[in-house]
Structure formats: structure tokens, C-alpha cells
Design a protein around this motif. Structure first.
Motif, PDB file in Angstrom:
ATOM      1  N   GLN A   3      -1.389 -14.240  -0.908  1.00 55.35           N
ATOM      2  CA  GLN A   3      -2.075 -12.950  -0.965  1.00 55.35           C
ATOM      3  C   GLN A   3      -3.553 -13.173  -0.678  1.00 55.35           C
ATOM      4  O   GLN A   3      -4.167 -14.090  -1.232  1.00 55.35           O
ATOM      5  N   THR A   4      -4.119 -12.355   0.193  1.00 55.97           N
ATOM      6  CA  THR A   4      -5.536 -12.464   0.526  1.00 55.97           C
ATOM      7  C   THR A   4      -6.290 -11.245   0.004  1.00 55.97           C
ATOM      8  O   THR A   4      -5.694 -10.292  -0.504  1.00 55.97           O
ATOM      9  N   ASP A   5      -7.592 -11.279   0.140  1.00 55.64           N
ATOM     10  CA  ASP A   5      -8.421 -10.151  -0.296  1.00 55.64           C
ATOM     11  C   ASP A   5      -8.491  -9.113   0.817  1.00 55.64           C
ATOM     12  O   ASP A   5      -9.560  -8.779   1.321  1.00 55.64           O
ATOM     13  N   GLY A   6      -7.328  -8.610   1.209  1.00 59.52           N
ATOM     14  CA  GLY A   6      -7.254  -7.614   2.267  1.00 59.52           C
ATOM     15  C   GLY A   6      -7.324  -6.201   1.714  1.00 59.52           C
ATOM     16  O   GLY A   6      -7.351  -5.986   0.497  1.00 59.52           O
ATOM     17  N   GLN A  47       5.433  -4.366  10.886  1.00 60.39           N
ATOM     18  CA  GLN A  47       5.596  -4.377  12.336  1.00 60.39           C
ATOM     19  C   GLN A  47       4.311  -4.771  13.062  1.00 60.39           C
ATOM     20  O   GLN A  47       4.337  -5.546  14.008  1.00 60.39           O
ATOM     21  N   ASN A  48       3.189  -4.229  12.632  1.00 62.93           N
ATOM     22  CA  ASN A  48       1.910  -4.537  13.275  1.00 62.93           C
ATOM     23  C   ASN A  48       1.244  -5.693  12.528  1.00 62.93           C
ATOM     24  O   ASN A  48       0.514  -5.490  11.563  1.00 62.93           O
ATOM     25  N   GLN A  49       1.531  -6.903  12.980  1.00 63.87           N
ATOM     26  CA  GLN A  49       1.010  -8.091  12.325  1.00 63.87           C
ATOM     27  C   GLN A  49      -0.490  -8.255  12.593  1.00 63.87           C
ATOM     28  O   GLN A  49      -0.981  -7.949  13.679  1.00 63.87           O
ATOM     29  N   VAL A  50      -1.211  -8.717  11.583  1.00 60.67           N
ATOM     30  CA  VAL A  50      -2.628  -9.036  11.721  1.00 60.67           C
ATOM     31  C   VAL A  50      -2.841 -10.478  11.289  1.00 60.67           C
ATOM     32  O   VAL A  50      -1.997 -11.074  10.615  1.00 60.67           O
ATOM     33  N   LYS A  51      -3.968 -11.040  11.662  1.00 59.40           N
ATOM     34  CA  LYS A  51      -4.270 -12.427  11.334  1.00 59.40           C
ATOM     35  C   LYS A  51      -4.587 -12.567   9.850  1.00 59.40           C
ATOM     36  O   LYS A  51      -5.299 -11.750   9.271  1.00 59.40           O
ATOM     37  N   MET A  52      -4.031 -13.611   9.231  1.00 60.98           N
ATOM     38  CA  MET A  52      -4.289 -13.856   7.822  1.00 60.98           C
ATOM     39  C   MET A  52      -5.764 -14.192   7.591  1.00 60.98           C
ATOM     40  O   MET A  52      -6.361 -14.958   8.345  1.00 60.98           O
ATOM     41  N   MET A  53      -6.341 -13.618   6.539  1.00 56.70           N
ATOM     42  CA  MET A  53      -7.715 -13.933   6.156  1.00 56.70           C
ATOM     43  C   MET A  53      -7.700 -15.240   5.357  1.00 56.70           C
ATOM     44  O   MET A  53      -7.767 -15.242   4.130  1.00 56.70           O
ATOM     45  N   ARG A  54      -7.617 -16.354   6.056  1.00 62.14           N
ATOM     46  CA  ARG A  54      -7.493 -17.647   5.374  1.00 62.14           C
ATOM     47  C   ARG A  54      -8.710 -17.983   4.520  1.00 62.14           C
ATOM     48  O   ARG A  54      -8.615 -18.781   3.586  1.00 62.14           O
ATOM     49  N   GLU A  55      -9.848 -17.398   4.851  1.00 61.79           N
ATOM     50  CA  GLU A  55     -11.060 -17.706   4.094  1.00 61.79           C
ATOM     51  C   GLU A  55     -11.137 -16.945   2.774  1.00 61.79           C
ATOM     52  O   GLU A  55     -12.047 -17.178   1.972  1.00 61.79           O
ATOM     53  N   LYS A  56     -10.193 -16.024   2.531  1.00 65.56           N
ATOM     54  CA  LYS A  56     -10.216 -15.233   1.300  1.00 65.56           C
ATOM     55  C   LYS A  56      -8.818 -15.171   0.684  1.00 65.56           C
ATOM     56  O   LYS A  56      -8.201 -14.110   0.610  1.00 65.56           O
ATOM     57  N   VAL A  57      -8.318 -16.309   0.233  1.00 68.85           N
ATOM     58  CA  VAL A  57      -6.999 -16.375  -0.386  1.00 68.85           C
ATOM     59  C   VAL A  57      -7.135 -16.119  -1.885  1.00 68.85           C
ATOM     60  O   VAL A  57      -7.843 -16.840  -2.586  1.00 68.85           O
ATOM     61  N   ARG A  58      -6.457 -15.085  -2.357  1.00 66.82           N
ATOM     62  CA  ARG A  58      -6.510 -14.725  -3.779  1.00 66.82           C
ATOM     63  C   ARG A  58      -5.457 -15.467  -4.596  1.00 66.82           C
ATOM     64  O   ARG A  58      -5.765 -16.047  -5.638  1.00 66.82           O
ATOM     65  N   ARG A 106       3.047 -16.813  -9.389  1.00 69.75           N
ATOM     66  CA  ARG A 106       1.834 -16.987  -8.589  1.00 69.75           C
ATOM     67  C   ARG A 106       0.698 -17.352  -9.529  1.00 69.75           C
ATOM     68  O   ARG A 106       0.784 -17.132 -10.744  1.00 69.75           O
ATOM     69  N   ASN A 107      -0.363 -17.902  -8.954  1.00 69.22           N
ATOM     70  CA  ASN A 107      -1.514 -18.191  -9.795  1.00 69.22           C
ATOM     71  C   ASN A 107      -2.192 -16.893 -10.220  1.00 69.22           C
ATOM     72  O   ASN A 107      -2.165 -15.886  -9.503  1.00 69.22           O
ATOM     73  N   LYS A 108      -2.760 -16.898 -11.399  1.00 70.27           N
ATOM     74  CA  LYS A 108      -3.493 -15.738 -11.886  1.00 70.27           C
ATOM     75  C   LYS A 108      -4.793 -15.607 -11.101  1.00 70.27           C
ATOM     76  O   LYS A 108      -5.520 -16.585 -10.918  1.00 70.27           O
ATOM     77  N   ALA A 109      -5.059 -14.396 -10.620  1.00 69.56           N
ATOM     78  CA  ALA A 109      -6.289 -14.163  -9.862  1.00 69.56           C
ATOM     79  C   ALA A 109      -7.488 -14.467 -10.751  1.00 69.56           C
ATOM     80  O   ALA A 109      -7.562 -14.030 -11.902  1.00 69.56           O
ATOM     81  N   ARG A 110      -8.425 -15.237 -10.195  1.00 70.19           N
ATOM     82  CA  ARG A 110      -9.580 -15.663 -10.973  1.00 70.19           C
ATOM     83  C   ARG A 110     -10.842 -14.952 -10.504  1.00 70.19           C
ATOM     84  O   ARG A 110     -11.047 -14.749  -9.310  1.00 70.19           O
ATOM     85  N   PHE A 152     -23.422 -14.279  -3.522  1.00 73.76           N
ATOM     86  CA  PHE A 152     -22.977 -13.538  -2.343  1.00 73.76           C
ATOM     87  C   PHE A 152     -21.713 -12.730  -2.614  1.00 73.76           C
ATOM     88  O   PHE A 152     -21.079 -12.240  -1.697  1.00 73.76           O
ATOM     89  N   GLY A 153     -21.326 -12.595  -3.869  1.00 71.64           N
ATOM     90  CA  GLY A 153     -20.100 -11.880  -4.201  1.00 71.64           C
ATOM     91  C   GLY A 153     -19.032 -12.833  -4.712  1.00 71.64           C
ATOM     92  O   GLY A 153     -19.316 -13.969  -5.090  1.00 71.64           O
ATOM     93  N   GLN A 154     -17.779 -12.377  -4.716  1.00 71.33           N
ATOM     94  CA  GLN A 154     -16.676 -13.182  -5.226  1.00 71.33           C
ATOM     95  C   GLN A 154     -16.364 -14.349  -4.288  1.00 71.33           C
ATOM     96  O   GLN A 154     -16.500 -14.242  -3.074  1.00 71.33           O
ATOM     97  N   ILE A 155     -15.937 -15.461  -4.879  1.00 68.47           N
ATOM     98  CA  ILE A 155     -15.499 -16.607  -4.095  1.00 68.47           C
ATOM     99  C   ILE A 155     -13.982 -16.715  -4.196  1.00 68.47           C
ATOM    100  O   ILE A 155     -13.398 -16.491  -5.259  1.00 68.47           O
ATOM    101  N   TYR A 156     -13.350 -17.013  -3.066  1.00 70.22           N
ATOM    102  CA  TYR A 156     -11.901 -17.150  -3.013  1.00 70.22           C
ATOM    103  C   TYR A 156     -11.565 -18.541  -2.484  1.00 70.22           C
ATOM    104  O   TYR A 156     -12.433 -19.274  -2.016  1.00 70.22           O
ATOM    105  N   ASP A 157     -10.292 -18.900  -2.549  1.00 75.87           N
ATOM    106  CA  ASP A 157      -9.868 -20.157  -1.943  1.00 75.87           C
ATOM    107  C   ASP A 157      -9.954 -20.019  -0.427  1.00 75.87           C
ATOM    108  O   ASP A 157      -9.367 -19.107   0.159  1.00 75.87           O
ATOM    109  N   ASP A 158     -10.693 -20.918   0.200  1.00 79.27           N
ATOM    110  CA  ASP A 158     -10.919 -20.872   1.642  1.00 79.27           C
ATOM    111  C   ASP A 158     -10.042 -21.926   2.316  1.00 79.27           C
ATOM    112  O   ASP A 158     -10.263 -23.122   2.156  1.00 79.27           O
ATOM    113  N   LEU A 159      -9.043 -21.473   3.073  1.00 75.07           N
ATOM    114  CA  LEU A 159      -8.139 -22.373   3.783  1.00 75.07           C
ATOM    115  C   LEU A 159      -8.396 -22.361   5.285  1.00 75.07           C
ATOM    116  O   LEU A 159      -7.577 -22.852   6.056  1.00 75.07           O
ATOM    117  N   SER A 160      -9.531 -21.816   5.705  1.00 79.92           N
ATOM    118  CA  SER A 160      -9.785 -21.648   7.136  1.00 79.92           C
ATOM    119  C   SER A 160      -9.953 -22.976   7.869  1.00 79.92           C
ATOM    120  O   SER A 160      -9.826 -23.022   9.099  1.00 79.92           O
TER     121      SER A 160
END
Length: 248
Positions: free
Chosen positions: A144-147, A186-197, A100-104, A110-118
């Protein structure tokens, strides 16, 4: 001269541009978002931004390598093993390797910036399946997201359509499913596409009892809004994918 403060200002401007595009989309306007190359594997320097791991880190015997091929792509290869070191039998789950890519760290005002795929619909990979044929259906793409739970991963199996040829595989981001330590949540949640680590690829042989020499060639990982068309080929398909993605 570009210093930390200047870089933070530039990243902040990028956040504002991304937020503006999201607002435009919410207002019913479809912004023209160009394909975005997230990662390229064409040079040896490109590969330095990735971290590598396998079950050998905990006592397994699988191996993993990620190196540069002179033709301008990366080779992810090794030996998938299901045995463990003496004394660890029954104490760990062997049969995995990945990168995987190394977390940057990219701070903004406004805080940390992540890859935004939204703003994108698909994750597109330029890849080539190699290695022993029976290992080729065990590759997965991981996001992996910033969950709140860092061990959560969104996964989708890589379905190859050719036998050892380069191909473009487009995976709908909406088809990824959430897993934790290799098990389906089992309990799926929506991917945080705007915060991909991180984004990576793994080979999982544990549950399917797959072992042997594996290899994957990869040129790029991109975010796109149109599914890439696969060029016609006379090569026999490896397998027909099921309707739903399988998770190991």
C-alpha cells in the motif's frame, strides 16, 4: 535525551540522503545501494508491529493468527472458510485473511516519511509454505502506498518452488499490479515506490474457491537489487507459474 524534535531532525536527514541518491541515479550513476531489511520476524517483539485481519471482521468464518515460533520466525496460520454467519449469505465476499505492518507516523520538516523503495528492483521474502497443500497457491504479497485512494493495493502472488522448505522468493517490484478490494484495476498506474505505507501478506480463497487449513512461515522481508538465487532442491515443484502474475 532523544525527543520528538530530535527524531524529526534525524528523519529529515534521512529524507535528504534518499533524495540525493535519487538525483545521483537520474544523472546516470548507479549508486551502490545495499540490501535493506524492511521487516524481521525473529522475535516476539517484531511481530507486535503487525496488524491482523480476516473476513470474520465483517461476518465471515475464516480465522487468522500470527505468532512467534521458538526457532525464530513468524507463523501466519488459520482456517480459510467460504461460508458466512447466518443471515449474511450473499451480502459479503468471504475467503480472505492477512496481515500488514501497522502504519507509522514519522514526521519530518518536509512532512511524513515513508519507506522508500525507489532505489530497489526486488522485494525479497524468506518464507516456507505449510498447511494443506491446495492452499499454498493462494498467498499474495500486498503493498500500500500513500496514494489518493487508500483501498488501492499492489499485489503479486507468492510462487513457491519447494514443498514445505525454506526458500528465498524475489519479486520484481515492477511486476506488482494495482487492485482495489480484490479486483484488478483496469487503468493501471505506476506504483509510488518512494511512498510505501504498508507491506503485508494475505491468503485469498474467495474467487478460487479454496478453503482449508493454511500456514506460512516467514523470517524476513527485504528490498534488494539482485535476485536471490534459490538453492537447488530435489523437492517436486508445487506448480509452474504463468508468465503474468495472477490477481484475485
Amino acid at each position: 535525551m532523544s525527543g520528538p524534535w530530535t527524531r524529526a531532525i534525524n528523519r529529515t536527514a534521512q529524507v535528504l540522503r534518499d533524495n540525493t541518491a535519487r538525483i545521483v541515479r537520474m544523472d546516470g550513476v548507479n549508486p551502490d545501494v545495499a540490501p535493506r531489511t524492511l521487516f524481521s520476524f525473529r522475535t516476539a517483539q517484531d511481530i507486535q508491529q503487525f496488524a491482523l485481519g480476516s473476513d470474520s471482521d465483517l461476518g465471515g468464518n475464516s480465522t487468522a493468527h500470527l505468532d512467534h515460533h521458538p526457532d525464530g520466525y513468524a507463523r501466519f496460520w488459520g482456517d480459510m472458510r467460504l461460508d458466512v454467519k447466518v443471515g449474511l449469505e450473499g451480502k459479503l465476499r468471504p475467503g480472505y485473511a492477512g496481515f500488514r505492518n501497522k502504519a507509522r507516523s514519522r514526521p519530518t520538516l518536509f512532512g511524513q516519511i515513508y519507506d522508500d523503495l525507489s532505489l530497489y528492483k526486488y522485494l525479497a521474502l524468506r518464507v516456507k509454505a505449510a498447511g494443506e497443500p491446495h492452499t499454498r497457491n493462494s498467498f499474495f504479497v500486498n503493498i500500500q502506498t500513500d496514494g489518493p485512494i487508500q483501498t488501492d493495493l499492489w499485489q503479486h502472488r507468492l510462487y513457491f518452488q519447494t514443498d514445505g522448505e525454506w526458500e528465498d522468493i524475489s519479486i520484481p517490484l515492477s511486476d506488482f499490479v494495482m487492485t482495489n478490494q480484490g479486483d484488478l484495476v483496469q487503468n493501471q498506474v505506476k506504483m509510488m515506490r518512494e511512498k510505501v505505507r504498508t507491506i503485508g501478506i494475505s491468503i485469498l480463497g474467495g474467487k478460487s474457491r479454496t478453503q482449508g487449513k493454511y500456514e506460512l512461515g516467514i523470517e524476513s522481508i527485504r528490498a534488494v537489487n539482485e535476485e536471490l538465487e534459490q538453492e537447488p532442491t530435489t523437492t517436486e515443484h508445487l506448480s509452474e507459474p504463468p508468465e503474468k502474475p495472477l490477481v484475485q
